[in-house]
Structure formats: structure tokens, C-alpha cells
Scaffold this motif. Structure first.
Motif, PDB file in Angstrom:
ATOM      1  N   THR A  97      38.175  42.710  37.065  1.00 12.16           N
ATOM      2  CA  THR A  97      39.234  42.733  38.002  1.00 12.16           C
ATOM      3  C   THR A  97      40.476  43.758  37.464  1.00 12.16           C
ATOM      4  N   TRP A  98      40.672  44.041  36.453  1.00 12.47           N
ATOM      5  CA  TRP A  98      41.564  45.264  36.256  1.00 12.47           C
ATOM      6  C   TRP A  98      40.922  46.801  36.369  1.00 12.47           C
ATOM      7  N   LEU A  99      39.564  46.664  36.105  1.00 10.20           N
ATOM      8  CA  LEU A  99      38.719  47.845  36.724  1.00 10.20           C
ATOM      9  C   LEU A  99      39.005  48.191  37.938  1.00 10.20           C
ATOM     10  N   GLY A 100      38.996  47.017  38.865  1.00 11.02           N
ATOM     11  CA  GLY A 100      39.004  47.106  40.260  1.00 11.02           C
ATOM     12  C   GLY A 100      40.414  47.567  40.638  1.00 11.02           C
ATOM     13  N   VAL A 101      41.309  46.991  40.022  1.00 11.73           N
ATOM     14  CA  VAL A 101      42.886  47.536  40.387  1.00 11.73           C
ATOM     15  C   VAL A 101      43.330  49.034  39.755  1.00 11.73           C
ATOM     16  N   ILE A 179      39.002  26.575  40.031  1.00 12.44           N
ATOM     17  CA  ILE A 179      40.434  26.906  40.528  1.00 12.44           C
ATOM     18  C   ILE A 179      40.982  28.037  39.308  1.00 12.44           C
ATOM     19  N   ARG A 180      40.595  27.868  38.102  1.00 13.00           N
ATOM     20  CA  ARG A 180      41.192  28.810  37.225  1.00 13.00           C
ATOM     21  C   ARG A 180      40.616  30.235  37.075  1.00 13.00           C
ATOM     22  N   LEU A 181      39.393  30.502  37.867  1.00 14.75           N
ATOM     23  CA  LEU A 181      38.948  31.660  38.095  1.00 14.75           C
ATOM     24  C   LEU A 181      39.240  32.285  39.390  1.00 14.75           C
ATOM     25  N   LEU A 182      39.875  31.475  40.167  1.00 11.77           N
ATOM     26  CA  LEU A 182      40.391  31.945  41.372  1.00 11.77           C
ATOM     27  C   LEU A 182      41.296  33.190  41.425  1.00 11.77           C
ATOM     28  N   PHE A 188      41.140  40.641  42.333  1.00 18.58           N
ATOM     29  CA  PHE A 188      39.641  41.408  42.419  1.00 18.58           C
ATOM     30  C   PHE A 188      39.570  41.950  43.934  1.00 18.58           C
ATOM     31  N   LEU A 189      39.298  40.782  44.695  1.00 23.42           N
ATOM     32  CA  LEU A 189      39.278  40.968  46.249  1.00 23.42           C
ATOM     33  C   LEU A 189      40.292  41.759  46.794  1.00 23.42           C
ATOM     34  N   LEU A 193      38.963  45.413  48.261  1.00 24.87           N
ATOM     35  CA  LEU A 193      39.100  45.459  49.826  1.00 24.87           C
ATOM     36  C   LEU A 193      40.019  46.486  50.217  1.00 24.87           C
ATOM     37  N   LEU A 194      41.272  46.647  49.639  1.00 28.84           N
ATOM     38  CA  LEU A 194      41.974  47.703  50.002  1.00 28.84           C
ATOM     39  C   LEU A 194      41.735  48.888  49.647  1.00 28.84           C
ATOM     40  N   LEU A 195      40.842  49.275  48.618  1.00 34.03           N
ATOM     41  CA  LEU A 195      40.230  50.404  48.212  1.00 34.03           C
ATOM     42  C   LEU A 195      39.133  50.853  49.321  1.00 34.03           C
TER      43      LEU A 195
END
Length: 297
Positions: A97-101, A179-182, A188-189, A193-195
Motif C-alpha cells: 500500500t505504501w509503495l502505491g502511495v 474488515i481489518r484488511l479493508l 491502495f485502490l 487508481l489516481l496514478l
């Protein structure tokens, strides 16, 4: 005696495991060497190192899960180490997730003041984001280890002798884990998606306004979009496979069950290969390491 399709699945599992360990091992060696040589904190190298190490551990656990599915190891061994699986899987998802950010902040051609502010600060935040992810992922392992152990016992036993009572008792924990993984999934999404949309719009504008020869940066943007899109597809497939396996919808050792297990394990190995092929430095160093290995034989 294993059936033919189980032998095929086992061979694919071994290939998946070897590719994942090799690809992530190369990422660890290349970025770890860079961190040692530079003797300073390089945010992306540090993140890739942590991500690759977590994926090697996850790949090892998935390999043992496949062995348990084929009855090549005892099921209690899997249940006793289920806490480690929960920690490693969630930690790897946070690192991804942080790699995507990070990619979104550094690459996305967005002129908004918030993204300019994020682009400046994301590198300084990276060590703290990594440390925070480790602390967040360790909370269930530290404070809920007994409940996770009971959950793993019920899940694995219901796979071998399923009944409605067991599934009903574990459904609350199953939903809680998903839910914890949401949270990492939504972050990440949003970033990927923005990128993808920002790069796509920028590439389209460059093609429409270009009057001379084709700009080389257009091809770079297209390859980046394809790389990030592959990252997104693999990550979503990993989440979906985890959800299907968690709810025990399919019968153990059925073709659909084995396919879900294979998809679940394809993410840590497949994306690492994409990282190597899409990063010139990693690609060049991977070739050097492979050539060096051949010369040593």
C-alpha cells in the motif's frame, strides 16, 4: 497416491515458490547493498527491502499451506503457525500500500497543492510508515493470539470435516479479519487508481498536442500505467482469493479451491517480477546476479 491434477498443482506451487524467493531475494540483495553503500536512509530502497523480506516469508508460508492441502504435512503444524501467517500477510499488504502511495506521490502529474506537499514529505515519512505498519499488523498477533489460534483450528478442521456449527462460530472472526484488511485496500485502490487515471490523461494530452516526432516519455508513461495496472490486478486477486478461502466456499482439493490458492500465492511472486522488469536498476542487477551464478557453476 496423489491424483494427476494434484501433481500438476504441486509442480506449479514449487515453480511459484522458487520464482518468488528468487525475485524477492534479488530485490533484497540489490536494495540492501545500496543502503549499505550509501550509509544513509533511502526511502524507496528501504521500503522495497521490507516488502521483499515480508514476501519471502509469505511465500514460504503459502508453500507450506499447499503442502498441507496435499496432505504432505500435518494440519496442526499449519494451525500452530497461523498467527505468523496473519502477521506476515497483513504486513506485506501494508508495505504494498505504501509503495502505491509513494509511486502516486512521486510520479502522478497532479498540480494540486496537497500532492506537492505530499511529494515533499513522503520520503521523510517512509520509516515511520513502515514502523507504524509493523505495530498495526502485530496487534492481533500480540493481543488476540489465542482467538486466532482457535479460529485457525476451526477453519482447518472445517475444511476436513465441514459442518454448519463450526462455520457459524468462526464467521464473526472471518468478517473481522477481512474488515481489518479493508483499510490498506482502500488506500491502495485510491492511490493506484489516481496514478493510473492521471498518467492516462497526461499521456492522452501529450499525444494530442504533439506536432513533431513521438515523445519518448509517452512510451515510458504507457509502460508505467501497464506496470501499475498489473500491480492493481494482482493485489485485488490476492484479496479476492483470501476472502473466498477464508469463507470455505469450496471443497478442499477441488480444482476451484486449488486455483484460489494458486492465485493467492501468485501475488507476492508475480508483482516482484513486475518490479524487477519495470525498474532498470533492478533489471540490470538481476542480470548480473544470474550471470554471476552461471559463472560460478
Amino acid at each position: 497416491m496423489l491424483e494427476f491434477y494434484l501433481i500438476i498443482h504441486f509442480l506449479f506451487t514449487v515453480m511459484q515458490f522458487l520464482i518468488g524467493v528468487l525475485a524477492n531475494g534479488i530485490i533484497v540483495v540489490v536494495n540492501g547493498t545500496e543502503l549499505i553503500k550509501q550509509r544513509k536512509m533511502i526511502p524507496l530502497a528501504l521500503l522495497l527491502c521490507c516488502l521483499a523480506i515480508s514476501r519471502i516469508c509469505l511465500q514460504l508460508i503459502i508453500f507450506f499451506m499447499n503442502l498441507g492441502t496435499l496432505f504432505l504435512i500435518e494440519v496442526p503444524l499449519l494451525a500452530d503457525n497461523f498467527v505468523i501467517f496473519v502477521f506476515v500477510n497483513e504486513l506485506g499488504l501494508w508495505f504494498a500500500t505504501w509503495l502505491g502511495v509513494y509511486y502516486c506521490a512521486k510520479i502522478a502529474p497532479i498540480t494540486h497543492s496537497f500532492f506537492f506537499w505530499l511529494k515533499i514529505r513522503i520520503s521523510k515519512w517512509m520509516p515511520w510508515l513502515i514502523l507504524g505498519s509493523m505495530m498495526y499488523a502485530s496487534v492481533p498477533s500480540v493481543f488476540c493470539s489465542k482467538q486466532i489460534w482457535v479460529y485457525s483450528q476451526n477453519v482447518l478442521s472445517s475444511l476436513f470435516s465441514p459442518n454448519a456449527t463450526q462455520i457459524k462460530e468462526t464467521s464473526a472472526l472471518q468478517i473481522a479479519f477481512l474488515i481489518r484488511l479493508l483499510l490498506p485496500l482502500l488506500i491502495f485502490l485510491g492511490s493506484t487508481l489516481l496514478l493510473i487515471f492521471s498518467l492516462g490523461r497526461h499521456t492522452w494530452q501529450m499525444r494530442n498536442t504533439a506536432t513533431g516526432p513521438r515523445d519518448p516519455s509517452t512510451g515510458v508513461h504507457v509502460s508505467t500505467i501497464l506496470s501499475v495496472l498489473s500491480f492493481l490486478v494482482l493485489c485485488l486477486s490476492h484479496y479476492m482469493a483470501a476472502a473466498l478461502l477464508s469463507f470455505q466456499i469450496f471443497q478442499l482439493r477441488s480444482l476451484v479451491f486449488l486455483f484460489c490458492l494458486w492465485v493467492f500465492g501468485s501475488y507476492p511472486s508475480g508483482h516482484s517480477m513486475i518490479l524487477i522488469l519495470g525498474n532498470p536498476k533492478l533489471k540490470q542487477n538481476a542480470k548480473k546476479l544470474l550471470l554471476h551464478g552461471k559463472c560460478c557453476q
